[in-house]
Design a protein around this motif. Structure first.
Motif, PDB file in Angstrom:
ATOM      1  N   THR A   1       0.849  -1.184   0.000  1.00 31.03           N
ATOM      2  CA  THR A   1       0.000   0.000   0.000  1.00 31.03           C
ATOM      3  C   THR A   1       0.888   1.239   0.000  1.00 31.03           C
ATOM      4  O   THR A   1       2.103   1.159   0.210  1.00 31.03           O
ATOM      5  N   GLU A   2       0.260   2.379  -0.226  1.00 27.87           N
ATOM      6  CA  GLU A   2       1.002   3.644  -0.203  1.00 27.87           C
ATOM      7  C   GLU A   2       1.679   3.858   1.152  1.00 27.87           C
ATOM      8  O   GLU A   2       2.759   4.440   1.249  1.00 27.87           O
ATOM      9  N   GLU A   3       1.035   3.344   2.197  1.00 27.00           N
ATOM     10  CA  GLU A   3       1.539   3.529   3.561  1.00 27.00           C
ATOM     11  C   GLU A   3       2.902   2.866   3.771  1.00 27.00           C
ATOM     12  O   GLU A   3       3.699   3.317   4.594  1.00 27.00           O
TER      13      GLU A   3
ATOM     14  N   GLU B   1       6.274   1.799  -8.360  1.00 25.19           N
ATOM     15  CA  GLU B   1       5.318   2.710  -7.717  1.00 25.19           C
ATOM     16  C   GLU B   1       5.905   4.115  -7.598  1.00 25.19           C
ATOM     17  O   GLU B   1       5.193   5.111  -7.769  1.00 25.19           O
ATOM     18  N   VAL B   2       7.200   4.197  -7.296  1.00 18.66           N
ATOM     19  CA  VAL B   2       7.852   5.509  -7.230  1.00 18.66           C
ATOM     20  C   VAL B   2       7.833   6.172  -8.604  1.00 18.66           C
ATOM     21  O   VAL B   2       7.544   7.367  -8.739  1.00 18.66           O
ATOM     22  N   LEU B   3       8.128   5.390  -9.643  1.00 18.28           N
ATOM     23  CA  LEU B   3       8.118   5.921 -11.010  1.00 18.28           C
ATOM     24  C   LEU B   3       6.725   6.411 -11.412  1.00 18.28           C
ATOM     25  O   LEU B   3       6.598   7.338 -12.219  1.00 18.28           O
ATOM     26  N   ALA B   4       5.689   5.786 -10.841  1.00 19.75           N
ATOM     27  CA  ALA B   4       4.310   6.150 -11.178  1.00 19.75           C
ATOM     28  C   ALA B   4       3.830   7.384 -10.412  1.00 19.75           C
ATOM     29  O   ALA B   4       2.749   7.902 -10.713  1.00 19.75           O
ATOM     30  N   LEU B   5       4.595   7.851  -9.442  1.00 24.40           N
ATOM     31  CA  LEU B   5       4.202   9.048  -8.699  1.00 24.40           C
ATOM     32  C   LEU B   5       4.172  10.261  -9.626  1.00 24.40           C
ATOM     33  O   LEU B   5       4.902  10.305 -10.622  1.00 24.40           O
ATOM     34  N   PRO B   6       3.342  11.256  -9.338  1.00 24.95           N
ATOM     35  CA  PRO B   6       3.343  12.477 -10.153  1.00 24.95           C
ATOM     36  C   PRO B   6       4.733  13.104 -10.187  1.00 24.95           C
ATOM     37  O   PRO B   6       5.460  13.068  -9.187  1.00 24.95           O
ATOM     38  N   LYS B   7       5.112  13.668 -11.320  1.00 26.15           N
ATOM     39  CA  LYS B   7       6.463  14.206 -11.470  1.00 26.15           C
ATOM     40  C   LYS B   7       6.740  15.344 -10.502  1.00 26.15           C
ATOM     41  O   LYS B   7       7.903  15.644 -10.202  1.00 26.15           O
TER      42      LYS B   7
ATOM     43  N   ALA C   1      13.914  -2.388 -13.418  1.00 29.19           N
ATOM     44  CA  ALA C   1      13.274  -1.302 -12.661  1.00 29.19           C
ATOM     45  C   ALA C   1      14.305  -0.258 -12.251  1.00 29.19           C
ATOM     46  O   ALA C   1      14.059   0.953 -12.339  1.00 29.19           O
ATOM     47  N   PHE C   2      15.495  -0.715 -11.793  1.00 33.48           N
ATOM     48  CA  PHE C   2      16.568   0.220 -11.449  1.00 33.48           C
ATOM     49  C   PHE C   2      16.996   1.023 -12.675  1.00 33.48           C
ATOM     50  O   PHE C   2      17.240   2.228 -12.584  1.00 33.48           O
TER      51      PHE C   2
END
Length: 297
Positions: free
Chosen positions: A155-157, A176-182, A217-218
Protein backbone atom coordinates in the motif's frame (compact mmCIF):
# COMPACT_ATOMS: atom_id res chain seq x y z
CA UNK A 1 30.77 -7.97 0.06
CA UNK A 2 27.11 -7.26 -0.54
CA UNK A 3 26.03 -6.14 2.93
CA UNK A 4 28.45 -3.24 3.51
CA UNK A 5 27.61 -1.25 0.34
CA UNK A 6 23.91 -1.95 0.94
CA UNK A 7 24.32 -0.56 4.47
CA UNK A 8 25.81 2.63 3.06
CA UNK A 9 23.04 3.07 0.53
CA UNK A 10 20.25 2.27 2.98
CA UNK A 11 21.69 4.83 5.42
CA UNK A 12 21.63 7.47 2.68
CA UNK A 13 18.06 6.48 1.86
CA UNK A 14 16.81 6.70 5.46
CA UNK A 15 18.67 9.97 6.02
CA UNK A 16 16.79 11.46 3.04
CA UNK A 17 13.52 11.01 4.94
CA UNK A 18 14.62 11.70 8.49
CA UNK A 19 17.07 14.63 8.33
CA UNK A 20 14.30 17.28 7.93
CA UNK A 21 12.58 15.90 11.05
CA UNK A 22 15.39 15.59 13.56
CA UNK A 23 18.98 14.64 14.23
CA UNK A 24 20.24 11.69 12.19
CA UNK A 25 23.48 10.05 13.32
CA UNK A 26 25.07 7.51 11.02
CA UNK A 27 27.36 4.89 12.54
CA UNK A 28 26.74 6.05 16.09
CA UNK A 29 29.65 4.68 18.11
CA UNK A 30 28.74 3.08 21.41
CA UNK A 31 31.22 4.37 24.02
CA UNK A 32 33.54 1.72 25.36
CA UNK A 33 32.54 -0.81 22.71
CA UNK A 34 33.63 -1.35 19.09
CA UNK A 35 29.98 -1.32 18.01
CA UNK A 36 28.12 1.09 15.77
CA UNK A 37 24.40 1.72 15.31
CA UNK A 38 23.57 2.02 11.60
CA UNK A 39 21.12 4.90 12.08
CA UNK A 40 20.24 6.65 15.32
CA UNK A 41 17.37 9.11 14.97
CA UNK A 42 16.14 11.68 17.49
CA UNK A 43 13.13 13.71 16.23
CA UNK A 44 13.12 17.46 16.74
CA UNK A 45 9.72 17.87 15.05
CA UNK A 46 6.82 15.43 14.94
CA UNK A 47 7.26 13.26 11.83
CA UNK A 48 4.24 13.31 9.52
CA UNK A 49 2.55 9.93 9.23
CA UNK A 50 0.58 11.25 6.26
CA UNK A 51 3.84 11.97 4.44
CA UNK A 52 5.99 9.01 5.50
CA UNK A 53 3.34 6.37 6.15
CA UNK A 54 4.33 3.58 8.52
CA UNK A 55 7.93 4.87 8.55
CA UNK A 56 6.65 8.15 10.00
CA UNK A 57 4.82 6.25 12.72
CA UNK A 58 7.95 4.26 13.57
CA UNK A 59 10.10 7.35 14.13
CA UNK A 60 7.78 9.32 16.40
CA UNK A 61 10.34 8.82 19.20
CA UNK A 62 14.09 8.26 19.35
CA UNK A 63 15.03 5.02 17.67
CA UNK A 64 17.72 2.78 16.22
CA UNK A 65 17.31 1.62 12.62
CA UNK A 66 19.22 -1.47 11.49
CA UNK A 67 18.59 -2.44 7.82
CA UNK A 68 19.39 -5.89 6.39
CA UNK A 69 19.23 -6.84 2.73
CA UNK A 70 19.61 -10.55 3.54
CA UNK A 71 17.68 -12.40 6.24
CA UNK A 72 19.40 -11.46 9.52
CA UNK A 73 21.03 -14.35 11.31
CA UNK A 74 20.47 -15.09 14.97
CA UNK A 75 23.88 -13.66 15.88
CA UNK A 76 23.03 -10.44 14.06
CA UNK A 77 19.76 -10.09 15.95
CA UNK A 78 21.58 -10.60 19.24
CA UNK A 79 24.10 -7.96 18.19
CA UNK A 80 21.27 -5.47 17.52
CA UNK A 81 19.81 -6.10 20.96
CA UNK A 82 23.24 -5.67 22.56
CA UNK A 83 23.63 -2.27 20.88
CA UNK A 84 20.32 -1.18 22.38
CA UNK A 85 21.33 -2.38 25.85
CA UNK A 86 24.77 -0.80 25.61
CA UNK A 87 23.16 2.52 24.70
CA UNK A 88 20.88 2.17 27.69
CA UNK A 89 23.87 1.57 29.98
CA UNK A 90 25.70 4.56 28.56
CA UNK A 91 22.63 6.76 29.07
CA UNK A 92 22.30 5.42 32.62
CA UNK A 93 25.89 6.38 33.46
CA UNK A 94 25.45 9.85 31.97
CA UNK A 95 22.19 10.43 33.84
CA UNK A 96 23.78 9.34 37.11
CA UNK A 97 26.83 11.60 36.69
CA UNK A 98 24.59 14.57 35.79
CA UNK A 99 22.10 13.80 38.56
CA UNK A 100 19.08 13.55 36.30
CA UNK A 101 16.45 10.94 35.56
CA UNK A 102 17.15 8.16 33.06
CA UNK A 103 15.75 8.98 29.58
CA UNK A 104 13.32 6.60 27.90
CA UNK A 105 14.98 3.70 26.12
CA UNK A 106 14.90 4.25 22.33
CA UNK A 107 13.00 1.83 20.10
CA UNK A 108 14.97 -0.64 17.99
CA UNK A 109 13.65 -1.30 14.48
CA UNK A 110 15.32 -4.14 12.57
CA UNK A 111 14.44 -3.59 8.90
CA UNK A 112 14.79 -7.00 7.27
CA UNK A 113 14.16 -7.39 3.54
CA UNK A 114 13.15 -10.92 4.45
CA UNK A 115 13.36 -13.14 7.51
CA UNK A 116 12.98 -16.82 8.31
CA UNK A 117 9.88 -17.72 10.31
CA UNK A 118 11.74 -20.00 12.78
CA UNK A 119 13.84 -16.99 13.79
CA UNK A 120 10.68 -14.96 14.45
CA UNK A 121 9.45 -17.76 16.69
CA UNK A 122 12.75 -17.98 18.57
CA UNK A 123 12.73 -14.28 19.46
CA UNK A 124 9.04 -14.55 20.45
CA UNK A 125 8.04 -12.05 17.78
CA UNK A 126 4.33 -11.22 17.83
CA UNK A 127 2.07 -9.25 15.53
CA UNK A 128 0.22 -6.29 17.02
CA UNK A 129 -3.29 -5.58 15.76
CA UNK A 130 -2.58 -1.84 16.06
CA UNK A 131 0.23 -2.22 13.53
CA UNK A 132 0.49 -3.70 10.05
CA UNK A 133 1.11 -7.36 9.22
CA UNK A 134 4.82 -8.06 8.81
CA UNK A 135 5.88 -6.11 11.91
CA UNK A 136 6.86 -8.47 14.74
CA UNK A 137 7.30 -7.04 18.22
CA UNK A 138 9.62 -8.69 20.71
CA UNK A 139 8.59 -8.83 24.40
CA UNK A 140 7.97 -5.29 25.70
CA UNK A 141 11.03 -5.36 27.93
CA UNK A 142 13.29 -5.11 24.87
CA UNK A 143 11.51 -2.24 23.05
CA UNK A 144 12.37 -3.90 19.74
CA UNK A 145 10.61 -5.01 16.58
CA UNK A 146 11.51 -6.78 13.36
CA UNK A 147 9.98 -5.39 10.16
CA UNK A 148 9.72 -8.19 7.58
CA UNK A 149 9.57 -5.94 4.52
CA UNK A 150 8.49 -8.69 2.12
CA UNK A 151 5.45 -9.37 4.33
CA UNK A 152 4.18 -5.78 4.46
CA UNK A 153 0.95 -5.06 2.56
CA UNK A 154 1.66 -3.31 -0.72
CA UNK A 155 0.00 0.00 0.00
CA UNK A 156 1.00 3.64 -0.20
CA UNK A 157 1.54 3.53 3.56
CA UNK A 158 4.43 1.04 3.24
CA UNK A 159 6.05 2.30 0.01
CA UNK A 160 9.05 4.01 1.58
CA UNK A 161 9.94 0.88 3.53
CA UNK A 162 9.40 -1.53 0.63
CA UNK A 163 12.09 0.29 -1.38
CA UNK A 164 14.53 -1.30 1.10
CA UNK A 165 13.21 -4.77 0.24
CA UNK A 166 14.62 -7.10 -2.39
CA UNK A 167 13.66 -8.98 -5.54
CA UNK A 168 9.99 -8.59 -6.58
CA UNK A 169 9.14 -6.57 -3.45
CA UNK A 170 11.71 -3.94 -4.36
CA UNK A 171 10.87 -4.07 -8.06
CA UNK A 172 7.20 -3.28 -7.48
CA UNK A 173 8.09 -0.49 -5.03
CA UNK A 174 10.41 1.14 -7.59
CA UNK A 175 7.66 1.01 -10.21
CA UNK A 176 5.32 2.71 -7.72
CA UNK A 177 7.85 5.51 -7.23
CA UNK A 178 8.12 5.92 -11.01
CA UNK A 179 4.31 6.15 -11.18
CA UNK A 180 4.20 9.05 -8.70
CA UNK A 181 3.34 12.48 -10.15
CA UNK A 182 6.46 14.21 -11.47
CA UNK A 183 5.88 17.09 -9.06
CA UNK A 184 5.82 14.77 -6.01
CA UNK A 185 8.19 16.31 -3.41
CA UNK A 186 10.16 13.08 -2.86
CA UNK A 187 10.13 11.51 -6.31
CA UNK A 188 13.27 13.06 -7.82
CA UNK A 189 15.41 12.64 -4.70
CA UNK A 190 14.47 8.96 -4.40
CA UNK A 191 15.13 8.43 -8.12
CA UNK A 192 18.59 9.93 -7.61
CA UNK A 193 19.28 7.46 -4.80
CA UNK A 194 18.02 4.56 -6.92
CA UNK A 195 20.26 5.70 -9.79
CA UNK A 196 23.18 5.57 -7.36
CA UNK A 197 22.21 2.02 -6.40
CA UNK A 198 22.12 1.02 -10.08
CA UNK A 199 25.68 2.24 -10.59
CA UNK A 200 26.83 0.29 -7.52
CA UNK A 201 25.13 -2.85 -8.83
CA UNK A 202 26.77 -2.51 -12.25
CA UNK A 203 30.17 -2.06 -10.60
CA UNK A 204 29.60 -5.32 -8.73
CA UNK A 205 29.66 -3.64 -5.33
CA UNK A 206 26.25 -5.06 -4.43
CA UNK A 207 25.65 -8.70 -5.13
CA UNK A 208 22.53 -10.91 -5.14
CA UNK A 209 20.69 -8.86 -7.77
CA UNK A 210 19.81 -11.88 -9.86
CA UNK A 211 16.26 -10.81 -10.69
CA UNK A 212 16.26 -9.33 -14.19
CA UNK A 213 13.00 -7.51 -13.48
CA UNK A 214 14.59 -5.67 -10.54
CA UNK A 215 17.56 -4.61 -12.66
CA UNK A 216 15.16 -3.31 -15.29
CA UNK A 217 13.27 -1.30 -12.66
CA UNK A 218 16.57 0.22 -11.45
CA UNK A 219 17.49 1.03 -15.06
CA UNK A 220 14.15 2.75 -15.61
CA UNK A 221 14.63 4.78 -12.41
CA UNK A 222 18.10 5.76 -13.62
CA UNK A 223 16.76 6.90 -17.01
CA UNK A 224 13.97 8.94 -15.39
CA UNK A 225 16.47 10.63 -13.06
CA UNK A 226 18.91 11.26 -15.92
CA UNK A 227 16.16 12.81 -18.05
CA UNK A 228 15.00 15.04 -15.18
CA UNK A 229 18.58 16.11 -14.50
CA UNK A 230 19.19 17.00 -18.14
CA UNK A 231 15.93 18.96 -18.29
CA UNK A 232 16.89 20.82 -15.12
CA UNK A 233 20.32 21.53 -16.61
CA UNK A 234 18.78 22.87 -19.81
CA UNK A 235 16.45 25.07 -17.76
CA UNK A 236 19.36 26.43 -15.72
CA UNK A 237 21.42 26.95 -18.89
CA UNK A 238 18.57 28.85 -20.54
CA UNK A 239 18.13 31.01 -17.46
CA UNK A 240 21.87 31.76 -17.22
CA UNK A 241 22.02 32.66 -20.92
CA UNK A 242 19.09 35.06 -20.59
CA UNK A 243 20.63 36.64 -17.51
CA UNK A 244 23.98 37.21 -19.23
CA UNK A 245 22.34 38.79 -22.27
CA UNK A 246 20.13 41.06 -20.18
CA UNK A 247 23.08 42.23 -18.07
CA UNK A 248 24.94 43.22 -21.25
CA UNK A 249 21.92 45.07 -22.63
CA UNK A 250 21.35 46.87 -19.35
CA UNK A 251 24.99 47.98 -19.18
CA UNK A 252 24.67 49.49 -22.65
CA UNK A 253 21.32 51.09 -21.81
CA UNK A 254 21.96 52.61 -18.37
CA UNK A 255 25.70 52.23 -17.68
CA UNK A 256 27.64 50.11 -15.20
CA UNK A 257 25.63 48.22 -12.58
CA UNK A 258 26.51 47.87 -8.93
CA UNK A 259 27.22 44.44 -7.44
CA UNK A 260 24.02 44.76 -5.39
CA UNK A 261 21.93 45.35 -8.53
CA UNK A 262 23.64 42.43 -10.33
CA UNK A 263 22.90 40.19 -7.34
CA UNK A 264 19.23 41.16 -7.48
CA UNK A 265 19.07 40.25 -11.17
CA UNK A 266 20.70 36.87 -10.44
CA UNK A 267 17.77 35.98 -8.17
CA UNK A 268 15.12 36.58 -10.85
CA UNK A 269 13.18 33.65 -12.33
CA UNK A 270 12.94 33.00 -16.08
CA UNK A 271 9.53 34.68 -16.17
CA UNK A 272 10.91 37.76 -14.36
CA UNK A 273 13.92 37.89 -16.68
CA UNK A 274 11.61 37.83 -19.70
CA UNK A 275 9.58 40.69 -18.23
CA UNK A 276 12.80 42.64 -17.57
CA UNK A 277 13.91 42.08 -21.18
CA UNK A 278 10.64 43.63 -22.38
CA UNK A 279 10.97 46.61 -20.03
CA UNK A 280 14.67 47.49 -20.29
CA UNK A 281 14.33 49.46 -23.55
CA UNK A 282 12.28 52.02 -21.61
CA UNK A 283 15.06 52.57 -19.04
CA UNK A 284 17.25 55.65 -19.30
CA UNK A 285 18.98 55.58 -15.89
CA UNK A 286 20.01 53.07 -13.26
CA UNK A 287 17.23 54.50 -11.09
CA UNK A 288 14.66 53.26 -13.63
CA UNK A 289 16.13 49.74 -13.31
CA UNK A 290 16.21 49.89 -9.51
CA UNK A 291 12.58 51.03 -9.43
CA UNK A 292 11.59 48.13 -11.70
CA UNK A 293 13.42 45.63 -9.49
CA UNK A 294 11.77 47.05 -6.41
CA UNK A 295 8.32 46.51 -7.97
CA UNK A 296 9.00 43.15 -9.62
CA UNK A 297 11.73 41.46 -7.57
Amino acid sequence: MSQIPFDQLSKQYLEEFLSPLGKVTRNLEIPGESKFVDIYFAPTVTPSIADLGILGRMVQTSCLLEPYRNAPRRTELRSCLLKLLWLQENDRRKAKSENRSLPELPQLWILAATIHQPVIQEVAGQLDRDWLPGIYFLPKLFRSAIVAIDQLPETEETLWLRILGRDRTQERAILEVLALPKHHPRRNNILQLLANWKVKIELGEIEDFSQQEVLMAFSQAFLEWEQATRQEGRQEGRQEGQRTLILRLLTRQVGNLSEETRSQIHTLSIEQLEALADALLDFSTVTDLETWLLNHG
